[in-house]
Design an enzyme around this catalytic site. Sequence first.
Site, short mmCIF file in Angstrom:
data_model
loop_
_atom_site.label_atom_id
_atom_site.label_comp_id
_atom_site.label_asym_id
_atom_site.label_seq_id
_atom_site.Cartn_x
_atom_site.Cartn_y
_atom_site.Cartn_z
N THR A 6 -32.76 -3.96 10.89
CA THR A 6 -31.72 -4.88 11.38
C THR A 6 -31.56 -4.73 12.90
OG1 THR A 6 -30.01 -3.22 10.93
CG2 THR A 6 -30.40 -4.90 9.24
N ALA A 7 -32.54 -4.10 13.55
CA ALA A 7 -32.43 -3.82 14.98
C ALA A 7 -33.17 -4.87 15.79
CB ALA A 7 -32.95 -2.41 15.28
N ARG A 8 -34.47 -4.70 15.96
CA ARG A 8 -35.30 -5.65 16.70
C ARG A 8 -36.68 -5.71 16.07
NH1 ARG A 8 -31.27 -7.46 18.52
NH2 ARG A 8 -30.70 -7.84 20.69
N ASP A 38 -34.21 -8.30 8.84
CA ASP A 38 -33.32 -9.27 9.45
C ASP A 38 -33.82 -9.70 10.82
OD1 ASP A 38 -30.89 -10.83 9.55
OD2 ASP A 38 -30.09 -9.36 10.97
N GLU A 69 -38.97 -14.91 16.97
CA GLU A 69 -37.69 -15.48 16.55
C GLU A 69 -37.33 -16.65 17.46
OE1 GLU A 69 -34.62 -12.56 16.39
OE2 GLU A 69 -35.66 -11.31 14.93
N HIS A 123 -31.92 -13.05 11.13
CA HIS A 123 -31.23 -12.34 12.22
C HIS A 123 -29.74 -12.69 12.23
CE1 HIS A 123 -32.06 -10.27 16.30
NE2 HIS A 123 -30.85 -9.97 15.87
N ILE A 124 -29.05 -12.31 11.15
CA ILE A 124 -27.63 -12.64 11.01
C ILE A 124 -26.78 -11.38 10.86
CG2 ILE A 124 -28.02 -14.94 10.09
CD1 ILE A 124 -27.52 -13.76 7.27
N GLY A 125 -27.28 -10.26 11.38
CA GLY A 125 -26.57 -9.00 11.20
C GLY A 125 -25.12 -9.02 11.62
N SER A 126 -24.81 -9.70 12.71
CA SER A 126 -23.43 -9.71 13.21
C SER A 126 -22.71 -11.02 12.90
CB SER A 126 -23.42 -9.47 14.72
OG SER A 126 -24.21 -10.43 15.40
#
Length: 320
Positions: free
Chosen positions: A238-240, A264, A269, A287-290
């Site tokens: 979930t980082a990069r 994620d 991207e 990429h919806i971690g936050s």
Amino acid sequence: MADKPVLWLPRRVSDATVARARENYEVILNEADDVSTADEIVAMSARVDAMMPCHSEIFSEDVVGRLDPRLKILANHSVGVDHCDLAALRARGIAVTNTPDVLSDATAEIAMLLMLGAARRAVEGDRIVRSGAWDFWSPSFMVGKQVSGARLAIVGMGRVGQAFAKKARGFDMEIHYYNRQRLAEDKEFGATYHNSLESLLPKGDFLSLHCPATPETKNLLNAETLRLLPEGCVIVNTARGALVDEAALIAALRSGQVAAAGLDCFVKEPGGNPAFAEFENVFMLPHIGSATVRTRDAMGFRALDNLDAFFAGRTPKDLL
């Protein structure tokens, strides 16, 4: 009354953030919410005093070299700043801030979702039920990998890594971690510190990545390091995307060295890597971690706090 500083919002941030921004700034909002090109970023720099970019706006050395002197600060709407050439920005005298702290729990939730979904075959199970193909059951049906009590290896024990470890303890997981520096004992909560990846990875029945993307961490997970993990491990990122050599991960999924993955973020991207789509043991999110209402508001407000401090002549809390 002095003119308000002009602020560009290149992406559609939360409504609460836009409303607050308009109180103290003349706001230029990208209503189309599309990604700006390098030339568009450069052109906008002649019109504004500040920008609130996301990771989708790339400030490479070339772009930074062409920015107009009017631009004074980039208040990033993100924790990661790998989209910014920090050295080039500092050389131009442009301040750069980010938004730490406020998205740790939301991102850790997504890491937990990905870990559980990958381990318990969520993609395959959802497809079977959704397609109407569920016409069979036995004790050997859809058997996955149990999370409770398993060993969890964490790379990067910053704010998000610590938040994830806290949640994993609720599953009685045995926590191991690698970090640039060992945490103080009162922050470890019994986790075992490893001073190298080579020491950590063999403990990773589950491995979760929470470190920043830097030249040193690019392809941190590659063919060599993947072989150090226990056979049948589960990987979460979930980082990069840059942390993972995606071709090597695909090879490890095919061989069974990696049993499943929860991703994620990706090298490319938006879009991701279509090669992962053939694997039902890869649980993917865009990429919806936050991406929660509370966290998006908090990120926008943290960026605005940094801008307010800067234009009041104070040092922003999150100045990099």
